[in-house]
Write a protein that holds these residues in place. Structure first.
Motif, PDB file in Angstrom:
ATOM      1  N   LEU A  25       0.994  -1.168  -0.045  1.00 43.62           N
ATOM      2  CA  LEU A  25      -0.059  -0.546  -0.437  1.00 43.62           C
ATOM      3  C   LEU A  25       0.813   1.602  -0.028  1.00 43.62           C
ATOM      4  O   LEU A  25       0.340   2.090  -0.404  1.00 43.62           O
ATOM      5  CB  LEU A  25      -0.554  -0.001   1.165  1.00 43.62           C
ATOM      6  N   ASP A  26       1.640   1.296   0.622  1.00 38.74           N
ATOM      7  CA  ASP A  26       2.715   2.204   0.048  1.00 38.74           C
ATOM      8  C   ASP A  26       3.185   2.510  -0.928  1.00 38.74           C
ATOM      9  O   ASP A  26       3.118   4.088  -1.447  1.00 38.74           O
ATOM     10  CB  ASP A  26       4.573   1.997   0.859  1.00 38.74           C
ATOM     11  N   TRP A  27       3.610   1.811  -1.735  1.00 37.00           N
ATOM     12  CA  TRP A  27       3.683   1.845  -3.227  1.00 37.00           C
ATOM     13  C   TRP A  27       2.762   1.986  -3.721  1.00 37.00           C
ATOM     14  O   TRP A  27       2.232   3.212  -4.196  1.00 37.00           O
ATOM     15  CB  TRP A  27       4.122   0.526  -3.198  1.00 37.00           C
ATOM     16  N   VAL A  28       2.012   1.551  -3.711  1.00 39.54           N
ATOM     17  CA  VAL A  28       0.523   2.372  -4.050  1.00 39.54           C
ATOM     18  C   VAL A  28      -0.158   3.926  -4.258  1.00 39.54           C
ATOM     19  O   VAL A  28       0.015   4.509  -4.872  1.00 39.54           O
ATOM     20  CB  VAL A  28      -0.791   1.258  -3.618  1.00 39.54           C
ATOM     21  N   GLY A  29       0.137   4.400  -2.887  1.00 34.96           N
ATOM     22  CA  GLY A  29       0.001   5.589  -1.964  1.00 34.96           C
ATOM     23  C   GLY A  29       1.053   6.109  -2.841  1.00 34.96           C
ATOM     24  O   GLY A  29       0.600   7.725  -3.101  1.00 34.96           O
ATOM     25  N   ARG A  30       2.710   5.742  -3.428  1.00 36.79           N
ATOM     26  CA  ARG A  30       3.108   6.444  -4.196  1.00 36.79           C
ATOM     27  C   ARG A  30       2.480   7.277  -5.313  1.00 36.79           C
ATOM     28  O   ARG A  30       3.596   7.885  -6.115  1.00 36.79           O
ATOM     29  CB  ARG A  30       4.830   6.183  -3.826  1.00 36.79           C
ATOM     30  N   VAL A  31       2.466   6.223  -6.232  1.00 35.92           N
ATOM     31  CA  VAL A  31       1.711   6.645  -8.053  1.00 35.92           C
ATOM     32  C   VAL A  31       0.568   8.051  -7.660  1.00 35.92           C
ATOM     33  O   VAL A  31      -0.626   7.762  -6.971  1.00 35.92           O
ATOM     34  CB  VAL A  31       0.932   5.278  -7.896  1.00 35.92           C
ATOM     35  N   LEU A 210      -6.470   9.202 -14.187  1.00 42.24           N
ATOM     36  CA  LEU A 210      -5.781   8.728 -14.383  1.00 42.24           C
ATOM     37  C   LEU A 210      -4.768   7.702 -13.818  1.00 42.24           C
ATOM     38  O   LEU A 210      -3.898   7.157 -13.665  1.00 42.24           O
ATOM     39  CB  LEU A 210      -4.301   9.355 -15.610  1.00 42.24           C
ATOM     40  N   THR A 211      -4.518   9.229 -12.342  1.00 37.78           N
ATOM     41  CA  THR A 211      -4.361   8.550 -10.913  1.00 37.78           C
ATOM     42  C   THR A 211      -4.703   7.000 -10.609  1.00 37.78           C
ATOM     43  O   THR A 211      -4.389   5.600 -10.055  1.00 37.78           O
ATOM     44  CB  THR A 211      -4.089   9.378 -10.459  1.00 37.78           C
ATOM     45  N   ASN A 212      -5.973   6.624 -10.478  1.00 34.11           N
ATOM     46  CA  ASN A 212      -6.410   5.464 -10.947  1.00 34.11           C
ATOM     47  C   ASN A 212      -6.492   4.727 -10.953  1.00 34.11           C
ATOM     48  O   ASN A 212      -6.282   3.421 -11.127  1.00 34.11           O
ATOM     49  CB  ASN A 212      -8.191   6.253 -10.096  1.00 34.11           C
ATOM     50  N   VAL A 213      -6.616   4.871 -12.250  1.00 31.61           N
ATOM     51  CA  VAL A 213      -5.600   3.433 -13.812  1.00 31.61           C
ATOM     52  C   VAL A 213      -4.435   3.582 -12.997  1.00 31.61           C
ATOM     53  O   VAL A 213      -4.360   1.710 -13.569  1.00 31.61           O
ATOM     54  CB  VAL A 213      -5.812   4.592 -14.969  1.00 31.61           C
ATOM     55  N   ALA A 214      -3.852   4.407 -13.008  1.00 36.27           N
ATOM     56  CA  ALA A 214      -2.436   3.704 -12.271  1.00 36.27           C
ATOM     57  C   ALA A 214      -1.950   2.751 -11.297  1.00 36.27           C
ATOM     58  O   ALA A 214      -1.201   1.899 -11.779  1.00 36.27           O
ATOM     59  CB  ALA A 214      -1.272   4.814 -12.460  1.00 36.27           C
ATOM     60  N   LYS A 215      -2.832   3.163 -10.277  1.00 34.14           N
ATOM     61  CA  LYS A 215      -3.259   2.556  -8.680  1.00 34.14           C
ATOM     62  C   LYS A 215      -3.250   1.327  -9.551  1.00 34.14           C
ATOM     63  O   LYS A 215      -3.328   0.433  -8.595  1.00 34.14           O
ATOM     64  CB  LYS A 215      -3.440   3.076  -8.070  1.00 34.14           C
TER      65      LYS A 215
END
Length: 329
Positions: A25-31, A210-215
């Motif tokens: 989730l830390d990685w997801v949060g950095r996207v 697009l941030t949602n798409v990337a996450k």
């Protein structure tokens, strides 16, 4: 006519399948994705450089090998699926093949994609060709059904012979930011797929940013997706270059962090050869020529092949023929 073409056969020797990873989730949060920057970059595709003449024909031949030849209509029948499979067996008219001198390449599409109820029909029609059958599953296109129902649908398609499963995520999980639920569900789908490769459809036109798409792309890759795919083809907004760029850059980041190569599949609205060339150029520039192989890149398309045939004939004769000279089914 003699074409300088690359090998068009599927090349997946040594390709390591995505084993899946714990949810980070830390990685997801950095996207983060910058829409304006992505749109500016996407606008340069197809304008900075183009392929012409015999090079364009070679690229279009390669594009055929990466098409998931698809029929996903409410009025599909076994007969229509059988005709589509016949087209997959012989994707180009014999006179075009002979004129280009490409018979030895034995060009075939990447897969035939159908509803799960037609998997057995497609498998029988493609027997002896090595063309995979892909099944759309998990309550396609909306993904809104009990998880148990969706898992049984996957298992049924695999039992009928599907070697690729195109699953759809529940978009609400992304919009709520419920990454744990999305991860758990996609991981369960991957387990149900077994040896069948799993393409994860995000429904990008319904994910708001697009941030949602990337996450969502990252979470699905962590859960074990072999491919990430833009759309079902049923949304109001389907594949486009800025969205593709966001997903491709997540694939690149994932590869840098894990060493695992994830495939990409744009789908919906890709019906012209120029579109195919633009997507191929994007893949080449962002991920390299290596990604332009059927085990790492596919088009979800139903009419693209018809336009490619028309372009190939134009390359031979200088004239465009009517669509009916390259019937799909």
């Amino acid at each position: 006519m003699s074409l300088r073409v690359v090998d068009h056969s599927p090349t997946d020797a040594g390709h390591k399948r995505n084993p899946g990873f714990p949810l980070d989730l830390d990685w997801v949060g950095r996207v983060r994705m910058n829409r304006s920057a992505l749109e500016r970059r996407a606008a340069t595709i197809g304008t900075r450089r183009t392929v012409k003449k015999e090079y364009q024909l070679a690229w279009l031949l390669k594009a055929i090998t990466m098409i998931d030849l698809t029929t996903l209509n409410a009025d599909d029948t076994a007969g229509r699926v059988e005709r589509l499979c016949a087209k997959a067996r012989h994707p180009l008219r014999s006179d075009i093949v002979d004129a280009l001198g490409i018979a030895k390449l034995d060009i075939k599409p990447g897969a035939v994609c159908v509803y799960h109820s037609f998997v057995a029909t497609a498998v029988a029609a493609l027997q002896g060709t090595n063309i995979p059958v892909a099944a759309v599953s998990t309550a396609f296109p909306h993904g809104l059904a009990p998880v148990e129902t969706k898992l049984k649908e996957i298992e049924s398609s695999v039992a009928d012979g599907a070697s690729e499963i195109d699953i759809v995520i529940e978009r609400g999980m992304v919009l709520r930011g419920d990454w744990q639920a999305l991860y758990d569900q996609v991981k369960a789908f991957r387990k149900a797929c077994g040896d069948a490769h799993m393409k994860t459809i995000l429904g990008t036109g319904e994910l708001a940013t697009l941030t949602n798409v990337a996450k969502a792309s990252l979470v699905c890759m962590l859960a074990g997706a072999d491919f990430i795919k833009t759309s079902t083809g049923k949304e109001k907004v389907n594949a486009n270059l800025p969205t593709s760029l966001a997903m491709i850059r997540m694939i690149r980041w994932f590869h840098e962090e894990t060493g695992i190569e994830i495939g990409y599949k744009p789908a919906g609205g890709i019906s012209h050869s120029k579109d195919a060339l633009n997507y191929m150029a994007l893949m080449k520039e962002e991920l390299g020529t290596h990604w332009l192989q059927p085990h790492l890149f596919r088009f979800g398309a139903s009419s693209l092949l018809t336009d490619i045939e028309r372009q190939l004939e134009h390359g031979l004769t200088g004239n465009y023929s009517a669509d009916y000279r390259q019937p799909m089914v």
